[in-house]
Design a protein around this motif. Sequence first.
Motif, PDB file in Angstrom:
ATOM      1  N   ASP A 155      10.131   0.471   1.347  1.00 24.48           N
ATOM      2  CA  ASP A 155       9.847  -0.421   0.213  1.00 24.48           C
ATOM      3  C   ASP A 155       8.521  -0.060  -0.460  1.00 24.48           C
ATOM      4  OD1 ASP A 155      10.341  -2.787  -1.450  1.00 24.48           O
ATOM      5  OD2 ASP A 155       8.658  -3.664  -0.343  1.00 24.48           O
ATOM      6  N   LEU A 156       7.490   0.192   0.339  1.00 20.38           N
ATOM      7  CA  LEU A 156       6.194   0.588  -0.220  1.00 20.38           C
ATOM      8  C   LEU A 156       6.318   1.897  -1.003  1.00 20.38           C
ATOM      9  CD1 LEU A 156       3.861  -0.208   2.828  1.00 20.38           C
ATOM     10  CD2 LEU A 156       3.909  -1.424   0.632  1.00 20.38           C
ATOM     11  N   ALA A 157       7.044   2.861  -0.451  1.00 15.61           N
ATOM     12  CA  ALA A 157       7.215   4.157  -1.114  1.00 15.61           C
ATOM     13  C   ALA A 157       7.938   3.999  -2.449  1.00 15.61           C
ATOM     14  CB  ALA A 157       7.970   5.119  -0.206  1.00 15.61           C
ATOM     15  N   GLU A 158       8.938   3.152  -2.487  1.00 13.22           N
ATOM     16  CA  GLU A 158       9.659   2.912  -3.749  1.00 13.22           C
ATOM     17  C   GLU A 158       8.733   2.340  -4.813  1.00 13.22           C
ATOM     18  OE1 GLU A 158      12.987   0.469  -2.610  1.00 13.22           O
ATOM     19  OE2 GLU A 158      14.075   2.178  -1.740  1.00 13.22           O
ATOM     20  N   ASP A 209      -3.967   1.059   7.748  1.00 14.85           N
ATOM     21  CA  ASP A 209      -3.066   0.455   8.717  1.00 14.85           C
ATOM     22  C   ASP A 209      -3.101  -1.065   8.592  1.00 14.85           C
ATOM     23  OD1 ASP A 209      -5.693   0.336   9.650  1.00 14.85           O
ATOM     24  OD2 ASP A 209      -5.209   0.940  11.689  1.00 14.85           O
ATOM     25  N   ILE A 210      -4.323  -1.623   8.517  1.00 18.93           N
ATOM     26  CA  ILE A 210      -4.461  -3.083   8.505  1.00 18.93           C
ATOM     27  C   ILE A 210      -5.721  -3.487   7.750  1.00 18.93           C
ATOM     28  CG2 ILE A 210      -5.732  -3.162  10.693  1.00 18.93           C
ATOM     29  CD1 ILE A 210      -4.041  -5.706  11.369  1.00 18.93           C
ATOM     30  N   ILE A 211      -5.617  -4.601   7.070  1.00 16.61           N
ATOM     31  CA  ILE A 211      -6.790  -5.209   6.446  1.00 16.61           C
ATOM     32  C   ILE A 211      -7.073  -6.479   7.220  1.00 16.61           C
ATOM     33  CG2 ILE A 211      -7.782  -6.217   4.376  1.00 16.61           C
ATOM     34  CD1 ILE A 211      -5.824  -4.440   2.779  1.00 16.61           C
ATOM     35  N   ILE A 226      -5.039   0.291  -3.298  1.00 19.67           N
ATOM     36  CA  ILE A 226      -4.929   0.199  -1.843  1.00 19.67           C
ATOM     37  C   ILE A 226      -3.488  -0.075  -1.447  1.00 19.67           C
ATOM     38  CG2 ILE A 226      -5.650  -1.067   0.222  1.00 19.67           C
ATOM     39  CD1 ILE A 226      -8.114  -1.964  -1.519  1.00 19.67           C
ATOM     40  N   CYS A 227      -3.060   0.605  -0.394  1.00 19.65           N
ATOM     41  CA  CYS A 227      -1.780   0.347   0.249  1.00 19.65           C
ATOM     42  C   CYS A 227      -2.071   0.076   1.721  1.00 19.65           C
ATOM     43  CB  CYS A 227      -0.851   1.552   0.107  1.00 19.65           C
ATOM     44  SG  CYS A 227       0.710   1.392   1.012  1.00 19.65           S
ATOM     45  N   TYR A 255      -0.548  -2.838  -2.773  1.00 14.65           N
ATOM     46  CA  TYR A 255       0.669  -2.691  -1.965  1.00 14.65           C
ATOM     47  C   TYR A 255       0.410  -3.215  -0.556  1.00 14.65           C
ATOM     48  CZ  TYR A 255       1.350   0.685  -5.721  1.00 14.65           C
ATOM     49  OH  TYR A 255       1.427   1.297  -6.945  1.00 14.65           O
ATOM     50  N   ILE A 256       1.132  -4.256  -0.177  1.00 12.92           N
ATOM     51  CA  ILE A 256       0.998  -4.844   1.151  1.00 12.92           C
ATOM     52  C   ILE A 256       2.362  -4.854   1.821  1.00 12.92           C
ATOM     53  CG2 ILE A 256       0.409  -6.913   2.474  1.00 12.92           C
ATOM     54  CD1 ILE A 256      -1.352  -7.709   0.038  1.00 12.92           C
TER      55      ILE A 256
END
Length: 183
Positions: A26-29, A104-106, A129-130, A147-148
Amino acid sequence: MDANDVSGDIDHVLLSKEEIQAVVKDLAEQIDRDYAGRDLLVVGVLKGAVMIMADLARALHSHVTMDWMAVSSYGSGTASSGVVRILKDLDTDLMGKDVLIVEDIIDSGLTLSWLLSNLRSRGPASVEICALLRKPEAAKVEIDVRYIGRDIPNEFVVGYGLDFAEKYRNLDFVGTLAPHVYA
């Protein structure tokens, strides 16, 4: 490494291997759509972003340039120290480039806030940011994250790049670390 290899160390699984794969797709799309026809520099933040960076890069249908940066504010504990150190800087000049930071994580957002400021000072065309994961309840500073993958509870998690004292990064899922492990 899977859950059977660390039984007793993990309280519960937050994201299975299959759920992670769906999130990455989903993120890549979204990224492919937003950066269509543009040159994108994807910057992975070591060491935690290794898994998401590799899987995300493979899921993208666009050409990207990749670079890595290592910053530290954790040490071996479970909370940010608030002091950021660059352990490995970028090899790429950011001037005029579209940059996507992959995390990886926020958690508190303190390290990422510092990193954003640092990278924006280098003259890129854009910086976004992703992040695979975000802990909204742990935020100490507000950061605009484009992007989360998933918001998660404010629990200490490991796996899929996330560690405790350099262990558990190679789990194929994200799980909550049992308190007896880090107490």
